[in-house]
Scaffold this active site. Structure first.
Site, PDB file in Angstrom:
ATOM      1  N   SER A  11      54.070  16.756 128.811  1.00 48.15           N
ATOM      2  CA  SER A  11      54.185  17.211 130.198  1.00 48.15           C
ATOM      3  C   SER A  11      54.724  16.156 131.145  1.00 48.15           C
ATOM      4  O   SER A  11      55.143  16.492 132.256  1.00 48.15           O
ATOM      5  CB  SER A  11      52.833  17.716 130.710  1.00 48.15           C
ATOM      6  OG  SER A  11      51.860  16.695 130.632  1.00 48.15           O
ATOM      7  N   ARG A  14      56.498   8.117 131.437  1.00 47.75           N
ATOM      8  CA  ARG A  14      56.432   7.015 132.382  1.00 47.75           C
ATOM      9  C   ARG A  14      56.857   5.724 131.728  1.00 47.75           C
ATOM     10  O   ARG A  14      56.884   5.615 130.485  1.00 47.75           O
ATOM     11  CB  ARG A  14      55.019   6.875 132.946  1.00 47.75           C
ATOM     12  CG  ARG A  14      54.003   6.512 131.889  1.00 47.75           C
ATOM     13  CD  ARG A  14      52.621   7.008 132.248  1.00 47.75           C
ATOM     14  NE  ARG A  14      51.706   6.621 131.192  1.00 47.75           N
ATOM     15  CZ  ARG A  14      50.747   5.703 131.339  1.00 47.75           C
ATOM     16  NH1 ARG A  14      50.558   5.114 132.481  1.00 47.75           N
ATOM     17  NH2 ARG A  14      49.980   5.373 130.337  1.00 47.75           N
ATOM     18  N   HIS A 233      54.860   7.194 117.255  1.00 55.23           N
ATOM     19  CA  HIS A 233      54.016   8.376 117.446  1.00 55.23           C
ATOM     20  C   HIS A 233      52.947   7.996 118.448  1.00 55.23           C
ATOM     21  O   HIS A 233      52.203   7.024 118.246  1.00 55.23           O
ATOM     22  CB  HIS A 233      53.381   8.792 116.122  1.00 55.23           C
ATOM     23  CG  HIS A 233      52.552  10.037 116.228  1.00 55.23           C
ATOM     24  ND1 HIS A 233      51.618  10.380 115.282  1.00 55.23           N
ATOM     25  CD2 HIS A 233      52.501  11.013 117.165  1.00 55.23           C
ATOM     26  CE1 HIS A 233      51.031  11.513 115.636  1.00 55.23           C
ATOM     27  NE2 HIS A 233      51.561  11.906 116.777  1.00 55.23           N
ATOM     28  N   ASP A 234      52.820   8.748 119.542  1.00 53.76           N
ATOM     29  CA  ASP A 234      51.912   8.347 120.607  1.00 53.76           C
ATOM     30  C   ASP A 234      50.477   8.164 120.122  1.00 53.76           C
ATOM     31  O   ASP A 234      49.757   7.277 120.598  1.00 53.76           O
ATOM     32  CB  ASP A 234      51.982   9.299 121.805  1.00 53.76           C
ATOM     33  CG  ASP A 234      51.841  10.770 121.429  1.00 53.76           C
ATOM     34  OD1 ASP A 234      51.476  11.083 120.277  1.00 53.76           O
ATOM     35  OD2 ASP A 234      52.122  11.621 122.303  1.00 53.76           O
ATOM     36  N   THR A 235      50.050   8.976 119.155  1.00 50.58           N
ATOM     37  CA  THR A 235      48.696   8.793 118.634  1.00 50.58           C
ATOM     38  C   THR A 235      48.559   7.477 117.889  1.00 50.58           C
ATOM     39  O   THR A 235      47.536   6.791 117.999  1.00 50.58           O
ATOM     40  CB  THR A 235      48.300   9.956 117.708  1.00 50.58           C
ATOM     41  OG1 THR A 235      48.474  11.185 118.395  1.00 50.58           O
ATOM     42  CG2 THR A 235      46.851   9.830 117.267  1.00 50.58           C
TER      43      THR A 235
END
Length: 483
Positions: A11, A14, A233-235
């Protein structure tokens, strides 16, 4: 030296600058922008050019603020890919994982290779949007034309540097890497009629990708940038940014999704982990993220979108505190909640169909979501202990969901475990730590986690005994139901 984390979620995105000052990691948000998929002729697409343009805008802003020389790392979500031709051009827009094209694909693939065999090869959970199933549904002519198949953060790095790689933590989510060979599985590639060389060479977090090619962005004043390979990967970045120590801890990366698991030195592949759909995604420094994919704050975003009164997320928490809790059990992991036309009506319909009280007010809806997330978290912790033989005494909640004190307390009460919440910016923190390791500013992940504990306030939540007893009764009553 300054480091800039490019952190892009479903969503929003930044750019965050980070430096070590007086023994602490100091972070400064430079640029924020919106993200989201759009539907065109029945297909959901990401606007990848928008993301690239916003990265460049953010770097230009960094230069205006005096950041003349920086490193940069990019993390995004998993599984979605970009097809690039011989000339470096995209062959089509990037299809979003919430698109409906793969709703029935797992069953199609399973008729050719059993789920058990796929799981034994990859150790990865079965989600309808995994890259394996997306590529299965992709147009053959486009796959034939593709010189490179790259996941989203790898493509963005390619646009900045001209170097194509396959970063391993994100690649593992594709459900196409073999845990034994640590390469793409030949049988799965053959199923898709794809050649191994179409995927760029592997790159590990902590390597340097290359310098930003400023000539690709004429007329824009950019800092001198070295782009680093981080856990894209953000995780994976969030777990790198989790301040765990010792062995008896688990993590919950709480954002759009809830990812609950442990950091393991080896994959955990068993009949039980297959049955309960646990996954073995690759982590930094050869570790595995043995975890359960659980619905997350996406549900509350959608509840908010479909209410006639606009509540902030903090107001949802306030309203939920006013109502009675644990009035219904809702399997939030059911595919019906993945991308329904109206989340509020879908939750109400589920409750009607299962003869449970129907939540009507904003507080009742929020309480229903928070209660059932806490229950699913607690069950996942018990499952983790059973599958790994590891006692879990402490759950670290990181990400935006760490700010929800009500959900944190509910999770402590239901699970009977101590909760430590923070940092809420764990993904950006993990991104920055890997850049610092690549730049040799810090020596190890352990040193990085010590830096986190020294830099950020962490809040603890202990289980309340009465609540724990009440929830234990609820769990025993419901434990026969599939979550």
């Amino acid at each position: 030296m300054a480091h800039i984390a490019v952190d892009i979620g479903a969503s929003s995105g930044r750019l965050v600058a980070g430096e070590i000052k007086d023994g602490k990691l100091v972070m400064n948000e430079i640029h924020r922008f919106a993200n989201g998929f759009r539907e065109v002729d029945g297909t959901c697409y990401w606007d990848i050019e928008h993301l690239l343009n916003e990265i460049i805008k953010g770097l230009a802003e960094a230069k205006k603020r005096g950041y003349d020389s920086v490193t940069v790392g990019i993390d995004t979500w998993a599984v979605d890919y970009v097809l690039v031709d011989e000339n470096g051009n995209r062959l089509q827009d990037v299809v979003a994982y919430r698109d409906s094209r793969t709703e029935q694909t797992i069953s199609k693939v399973s008729r050719q290779i059993s789920q058990k065999e796929i799981y034994e090869k990859t150790g990865i959970q079965f989600l309808s949007f995994n890259t394996l199933y997306q590529l299965y549904e992709e147009k053959r002519e486009l796959l034939t034309q593709a010189r490179h198949i790259m996941l989203v953060p790898d493509y963005l790095g390619y646009c900045l540097t001209g170097r194509a790689v396959t970063e391993v933590t994100n690649a593992s989510t594709m459900q196409m890497l073999n845990v034994q060979t640590r390469d793409f599985d030949e049988e799965l590639l053959a199923l898709l009629s794809i050649e191994r060389h179409q995927f760029p060479p592997f790159a590990e977090p902590g390597e340097e990708l290359g310098p930003l090619l400023a000539e690709r962005f004429p007329g824009i004043d950019l800092p001198d940038c070295r782009v680093m390979v981080i856990a894209s990967h953000d995780t994976a970045s969030a777990i790198a940014g989790t301040p765990g120590e010792g062995e008896n801890w688990a993590y919950l990366s709480s954002g759009t999704w809830s990812l609950l698991g442990i950091e393991s030195p080896k994959p955990v592949i068993s009949d039980l982990s297959l049955q309960d759909n646990y996954t073995n995604e690759w982590g930094v420094f050869g570790t595995y993220r043995f975890l359960k994919n659980i619905m997350g704050m996406w549900i509350m975003q959608e509840v908010r979108r479909h209410l006639t009164v606009d509540y902030t997320f903090a107001e949802f928490v306030d309203e939920a505190r006013k109502v009675k809790h644990f009035r219904q059990f809702v399997d939030l992991n059911d595919d019906r909640f993945l991308n329904p036309a109206n989340m509020v009506e879908e939750i109400k319909a589920y409750c009607r169909e299962t003869n449970q009280p129907v939540p009507e007010t904003a507080g009742e809806l929020a309480a229903c979501v928070y209660d059932n997330l806490a229950i699913i978290y607690a069950i996942a912790i018990r499952d983790l202990e059973e599958m790994t033989g590891r006692r879990i005494d402490r759950l670290h909640i990181v990400g935006g969901g760490a700010n929800n004190g009500l959900l944190n307390q509910l999770t402590a009460d239901v699970s009977g475990r101590t909760i430590q919440a923070g940092p809420s910016e764990a993904t950006a923190v993990g991104n920055l730590l890997m850049q610092m390791i690549a730049s040799k500013e810090i020596s190890s992940l352990q040193e990085g986690r010590e830096l986190i504990r020294a830099s950020f306030p962490l809040q603890s939540f202990s289980p309340e005994e009465k609540a724990a007893q009440r929830i234990e009764q609820f769990y025993q009553h419901r434990k026969g139901e599939k979550v």
